[in-house]
Design an enzyme around this catalytic site. Structure first.
Site, PDB file in Angstrom:
ATOM      1  N   ASN A 161      34.669  66.510  29.713  1.00 33.09           N
ATOM      2  CA  ASN A 161      35.004  66.515  28.424  1.00 33.09           C
ATOM      3  C   ASN A 161      33.667  66.296  27.443  1.00 33.09           C
ATOM      4  O   ASN A 161      33.506  66.977  26.316  1.00 33.09           O
ATOM      5  CB  ASN A 161      35.916  65.296  28.088  1.00 33.09           C
ATOM      6  N   ASP A 249      38.630  63.405  34.665  1.00 35.31           N
ATOM      7  CA  ASP A 249      38.421  62.206  33.870  1.00 35.31           C
ATOM      8  C   ASP A 249      38.784  62.694  32.560  1.00 35.31           C
ATOM      9  O   ASP A 249      38.710  63.904  31.916  1.00 35.31           O
ATOM     10  CB  ASP A 249      37.059  61.719  33.827  1.00 35.31           C
ATOM     11  N   GLU A 273      43.540  62.282  34.577  1.00 32.38           N
ATOM     12  CA  GLU A 273      43.696  60.675  34.061  1.00 32.38           C
ATOM     13  C   GLU A 273      44.231  61.190  32.476  1.00 32.38           C
ATOM     14  O   GLU A 273      43.227  61.056  31.638  1.00 32.38           O
ATOM     15  CB  GLU A 273      42.360  59.961  34.065  1.00 32.38           C
TER      16      GLU A 273
END
Length: 468
Positions: A161, A249, A273
């Protein structure tokens, strides 16, 4: 295997997609269940994915989260984990999830969630250190090899990200300077303002994180380096390091097609997640991403149940009830720890129910009774199969039946009260001797011809019953 970005190796084993398979357990610590009984079990309703040759099938056992937040500095962690993988495998673990392995902005002090150079595993002098917080590239290589020798899959923590540690540049899209000029020592994945938000593709991203430079996954350079090219992060981590799956993540920060594109390209087990307690939202994301998700709905309902002394919350909606094939259950992780007094009861819940359970390093190695956890892992791997029926549920007591295969299965009785409790329940076994496989109860009752039987559970404890 050499972890050198300049050289790539040929992939020896192909990953395959999620599939049902017969699970044979390699754990024989409790001889009461015969090999024939184990061989008749099929892993219906949980994660199962074929692995590299010689490794356990992911989903046939339990995942170990092999780190916690702020593990000791000094480059010792890879060796610490390496020393434990044999015992973990013997206990019934089938995969270990490692923290992000590449060099991050804070160098030897970073937990890896501020990635800078995706191809520096502790072999380049940058960001103030050669080694990462966890160790050197050669120590990582040795850990992965040792895990594979013990049949364990190794799961990479993928942070795509955001990035951190870039140099300042004059950014034509913001009208000022931004830290978006990345020149990693590995010589792999150079990136600049065009690869981050905002850029010439779109003006921004509503899901930035912590003020970090926010990667734009629509840009061709980003896609090529992350998963498409022969020397992409995904291919390199799979083929060169030997990773067998992916933990993504902060997937709220980018669209689910990114995870699907990654796994479509290189395969492997994948879990995201997606931090949300709504089971319907988690179910939606898993469908869009083609991957599993950590079952935060289950986590929050267990918190309410065991910390709030209201076991009726275990009857609420959770991802494992909607789609157990996509549910990865957990009691705590490196970011969360809100279940305290009822933590063993929570493990008794996830290790006897559907979904793919995760055990947290500190719970297993430091905080809880390892023998009791090993017993529950054995029960999960050998007895807890089939669909689930809730038989009884009130503030203090919860009883559920796993219907098993070939008339095996279990009944789990969780008691959050301060005294012994007992109940008559409906089983799948007529005129059969049953026992509590946790050893908490000494009863060995015989079920009635109509399959009913009285069972018990200790105060603030649990019992797990099956045919003797």
């Amino acid at each position: 295997m050499k972890i050198l970005p300049e050289k790539l190796v040929t992939q020896k084993h192909l990953f395959v997609s999620l599939a049902f398979a017969v699970v044979l357990s390699g754990c024989t610590q409790q001889p009461d269940l015969s090999e024939g009984e184990r061989a008749g079990q099929e892993p219906e309703g949980q994660y199962v994915i074929s692995s590299r040759e010689g490794l356990k099938t992911i989903g046939s056992g339990v995942m170990m989260q092999a780190f916690y937040w702020d593990v000791p500095e000094g480059g010792t962690w890879w060796n610490n984990v390496k020393d434990k993988v044999t015992d973990w495998s013997t206990a019934g673990i089938d995969a270990i999830w490692l923290p992000p392995v590449s060099k991050a902005h804070n160098g030897a002090y970073s937990m890896g969630y501020d990635p800078f150079d995706y191809f520096d595993f502790g072999q380049y002098d940058q960001m103030g250190s050669v080694e990462t917080r966890f160790g050197s590239a050669s120590e990582l290589e040795s850990l992965v090899n040792e895990a594979h020798r013990n049949g364990l899959n190794v799961i990479a923590d993928i942070v795509v990200n955001h990035n951190s540690g870039g140099d300042a540049e004059d950014n034509i899209f913001t009208g000022g300077q931004t830290y978006t000029d990345y020149n990693p020592a590995s010589g792999m994945f150079y990136r600049d303002m065009y690869d981050f938000h905002p850029n010439d593709y779109h003006s921004g991203d509503s899901r930035t994180f912590g003020g970090f430079a926010d990667l734009c996954h629509h840009k061709e350079n980003v896609q090529n380096w992350l998963w498409k090219d022969a020397n992409s992060v995904a291919r390199y981590y799979r083929d060169q390091i030997g990773f067998d799956g992916w933990r993504f993540d902060y997937v709220k920060g980018f669209e689910p097609w990114v995870v699907k594109a990654w796994t479509d390209e290189v395969g492997g087990f994948a879990v995201g997640e997606y931090w949300d307690g709504n089971a319907a939202t988690l179910d939606w994301w898993t469908g869009e991403a083609g991957a599993g998700a950590f079952d935060f709905a289950c986590y929050y309902r267990m918190r309410d149940a065991f910390e709030g002394n209201d076991l009726t919350r275990l009857g609420d909606d959770m991802l494992w009830k909607r789609n157990p094939m996509r549910s990865v259950t957990f009691v705590t992780n490196h970011d969360t720890d809100e279940i305290y007094n009822g933590k063993m009861l929570a493990y008794a819940y996830i290790l006897t129910h559907e979904g793919y359970p995760t055990v947290f390093y500190r719970d297993y190695e430091e905080w809880l009774d390892k023998d009791k956890l090993n017993n529950l892992i054995w029960i999960h791997n050998n007895l807890a199969g089939g669909s689930t029926d809730i038989l009884y549920n009130d503030n203090d007591e919860y009883i559920a039946r796993r219907n098993g295969y070939n008339n095996q299965g279990i009944i789990v009785y969780i008691n959050n009260s301060g005294s012994w409790q007992e109940k008559w329940v409906d089983t799948n076994w007529g005129s059969s001797v049953i026992k509590d496989y946790t050893g908490h109860s000494g009863w060995e009752p015989v079920t009635e011809a109509d399959k009913r039987v009285k069972i018990e559970a200790p105060p603030k404890g649990y019992s797990v019953w099956s045919v003797k």
